[in-house]
Scaffold this motif. Sequence first.
Motif, PDB file in Angstrom:
ATOM      1  N   GLN A  98       0.799  -1.215   0.000  1.00 25.52           N
ATOM      2  CA  GLN A  98       0.000   0.000   0.000  1.00 25.52           C
ATOM      3  C   GLN A  98       0.841   1.279   0.000  1.00 25.52           C
ATOM      4  O   GLN A  98       0.390   2.314  -0.465  1.00 25.52           O
ATOM      5  CB  GLN A  98      -0.909   0.040   1.236  1.00 25.52           C
ATOM      6  CG  GLN A  98      -1.847  -1.123   1.373  1.00 25.52           C
ATOM      7  CD  GLN A  98      -3.013  -1.012   0.423  1.00 25.52           C
ATOM      8  OE1 GLN A  98      -3.455   0.090   0.128  1.00 25.52           O
ATOM      9  NE2 GLN A  98      -3.499  -2.130  -0.062  1.00 25.52           N
ATOM     10  N   THR A  99       2.044   1.206   0.586  1.00 23.96           N
ATOM     11  CA  THR A  99       2.850   2.410   0.793  1.00 23.96           C
ATOM     12  C   THR A  99       4.327   2.124   0.533  1.00 23.96           C
ATOM     13  O   THR A  99       4.747   0.978   0.439  1.00 23.96           O
ATOM     14  CB  THR A  99       2.719   2.921   2.246  1.00 23.96           C
ATOM     15  OG1 THR A  99       3.175   1.897   3.133  1.00 23.96           O
ATOM     16  CG2 THR A  99       1.301   3.316   2.573  1.00 23.96           C
ATOM     17  N   ARG A 101       7.985   3.299   2.389  1.00 28.94           N
ATOM     18  CA  ARG A 101       8.439   3.849   3.667  1.00 28.94           C
ATOM     19  C   ARG A 101       9.947   4.021   3.637  1.00 28.94           C
ATOM     20  O   ARG A 101      10.680   3.107   3.297  1.00 28.94           O
ATOM     21  CB  ARG A 101       8.059   2.904   4.791  1.00 28.94           C
ATOM     22  CG  ARG A 101       8.480   3.395   6.158  1.00 28.94           C
ATOM     23  CD  ARG A 101       8.140   2.422   7.244  1.00 28.94           C
ATOM     24  NE  ARG A 101       6.741   2.078   7.185  1.00 28.94           N
ATOM     25  CZ  ARG A 101       6.254   0.878   7.539  1.00 28.94           C
ATOM     26  NH1 ARG A 101       7.061  -0.064   7.960  1.00 28.94           N
ATOM     27  NH2 ARG A 101       4.966   0.631   7.456  1.00 28.94           N
ATOM     28  N   GLU A 110       6.271   7.712   5.521  1.00 28.37           N
ATOM     29  CA  GLU A 110       5.519   6.714   4.773  1.00 28.37           C
ATOM     30  C   GLU A 110       4.534   7.425   3.862  1.00 28.37           C
ATOM     31  O   GLU A 110       3.819   8.316   4.293  1.00 28.37           O
ATOM     32  CB  GLU A 110       4.783   5.789   5.743  1.00 28.37           C
ATOM     33  CG  GLU A 110       4.104   4.641   5.083  1.00 28.37           C
ATOM     34  CD  GLU A 110       3.605   3.613   6.079  1.00 28.37           C
ATOM     35  OE1 GLU A 110       3.214   2.533   5.638  1.00 28.37           O
ATOM     36  OE2 GLU A 110       3.609   3.890   7.293  1.00 28.37           O
ATOM     37  N   ALA A 112       1.642   6.942   0.527  1.00 28.31           N
ATOM     38  CA  ALA A 112       0.853   6.074  -0.335  1.00 28.31           C
ATOM     39  C   ALA A 112       1.334   6.222  -1.771  1.00 28.31           C
ATOM     40  O   ALA A 112       1.874   7.259  -2.162  1.00 28.31           O
ATOM     41  CB  ALA A 112      -0.628   6.435  -0.226  1.00 28.31           C
ATOM     42  N   TYR A 113       1.123   5.208  -2.565  1.00 28.88           N
ATOM     43  CA  TYR A 113       1.560   5.254  -3.961  1.00 28.88           C
ATOM     44  C   TYR A 113       0.813   6.317  -4.753  1.00 28.88           C
ATOM     45  O   TYR A 113       1.319   6.812  -5.752  1.00 28.88           O
ATOM     46  CB  TYR A 113       1.370   3.884  -4.623  1.00 28.88           C
ATOM     47  CG  TYR A 113       2.338   2.862  -4.116  1.00 28.88           C
ATOM     48  CD1 TYR A 113       3.694   2.982  -4.383  1.00 28.88           C
ATOM     49  CD2 TYR A 113       1.915   1.784  -3.365  1.00 28.88           C
ATOM     50  CE1 TYR A 113       4.598   2.055  -3.914  1.00 28.88           C
ATOM     51  CE2 TYR A 113       2.812   0.848  -2.894  1.00 28.88           C
ATOM     52  CZ  TYR A 113       4.148   0.987  -3.172  1.00 28.88           C
ATOM     53  OH  TYR A 113       5.040   0.075  -2.701  1.00 28.88           O
ATOM     54  N   SER A 114      -0.366   6.696  -4.317  1.00 24.63           N
ATOM     55  CA  SER A 114      -1.154   7.670  -5.069  1.00 24.63           C
ATOM     56  C   SER A 114      -0.517   9.061  -5.074  1.00 24.63           C
ATOM     57  O   SER A 114      -0.803   9.855  -5.957  1.00 24.63           O
ATOM     58  CB  SER A 114      -2.567   7.755  -4.507  1.00 24.63           C
ATOM     59  OG  SER A 114      -2.537   8.131  -3.146  1.00 24.63           O
ATOM     60  N   ARG A 153       3.181   0.956  -9.476  1.00 25.55           N
ATOM     61  CA  ARG A 153       2.154   1.465  -8.563  1.00 25.55           C
ATOM     62  C   ARG A 153       2.173   2.980  -8.401  1.00 25.55           C
ATOM     63  O   ARG A 153       1.267   3.534  -7.787  1.00 25.55           O
ATOM     64  CB  ARG A 153       2.324   0.813  -7.201  1.00 25.55           C
ATOM     65  CG  ARG A 153       2.019  -0.659  -7.240  1.00 25.55           C
ATOM     66  CD  ARG A 153       2.091  -1.263  -5.883  1.00 25.55           C
ATOM     67  NE  ARG A 153       1.798  -2.690  -5.967  1.00 25.55           N
ATOM     68  CZ  ARG A 153       2.047  -3.545  -5.014  1.00 25.55           C
ATOM     69  NH1 ARG A 153       2.592  -3.130  -3.882  1.00 25.55           N
ATOM     70  NH2 ARG A 153       1.763  -4.814  -5.169  1.00 25.55           N
ATOM     71  N   ALA A 158      -4.520   3.587  -3.716  1.00 27.46           N
ATOM     72  CA  ALA A 158      -4.316   2.386  -2.911  1.00 27.46           C
ATOM     73  C   ALA A 158      -5.522   1.474  -3.038  1.00 27.46           C
ATOM     74  O   ALA A 158      -6.619   1.909  -3.399  1.00 27.46           O
ATOM     75  CB  ALA A 158      -4.106   2.781  -1.447  1.00 27.46           C
TER      76      ALA A 158
END
Length: 169
Positions: A98-99, A101, A110, A112-114, A153, A158
Motif C-alpha cells: 500500500q505504501t 516507507r 511513509e 501512499a503510492y497515489s 504502482r 491504494a
Amino acid sequence: MDEHLAGRLKRAGRRHVLRRRQTWTSSVLTSLVLLLCVSAPDLLGGRPGGVSATALAAPGVYLVVTAVMLGYTVFTIGRHFDREFVPGRILGLTVGSQTIRLRDHDSCTELAYSVIAGVVMLRDVVVVDLGQRFWALPIELLDGVSLEVLRARAGRPALGNELWPELQA
C-alpha cells in the motif's frame, strides 16, 4: 552512507530539478511578471519607446531571473543534502503493498503510492517525484522487483474495497 553516496544523491537531485517542466514554467512566468512590473510605467505612460524597450529587455530579464532561480534552487538542494546525508547515516526503504516507507536513525516517512507523481532513474540513483518534493534514493536500496513494483504502482490509488465487491453495493 558515505561521502561518495551523498555526492551522487546531490548530483541526481540537481539533475532532476533541471529536467522538470515546473522549473522552466515558473521561470518563464516569474520573468513575465517581473518584466510587466518593471515596464508597466513605460507601457501605460504612452512613451514612444515603451513597447520596443520592453521587447528588448525581455530576454535579459528572462536570463537573469532563470539564473537566480536555478542558482538558489541548486544551492538549497545542496545545503539540504549536505545536512541530511552525512557519512554514517543508515537508510532503509520498504516497498509495501500500500505504501513506500523511508527510514533512518531518527525518522520514518511513509507515503501512499497515489501521491507519487513518477519514478525516474538517473544513472545509479532513483528519484521518486512527489510533485513539489522528491526523494533521491541510491539504487542499492532497491532490488529489481521492488523498483518495478514502485514504477508500476506510482500514481495509482491504494487498494480499497475492490477486494470485497459485496461492500460496494
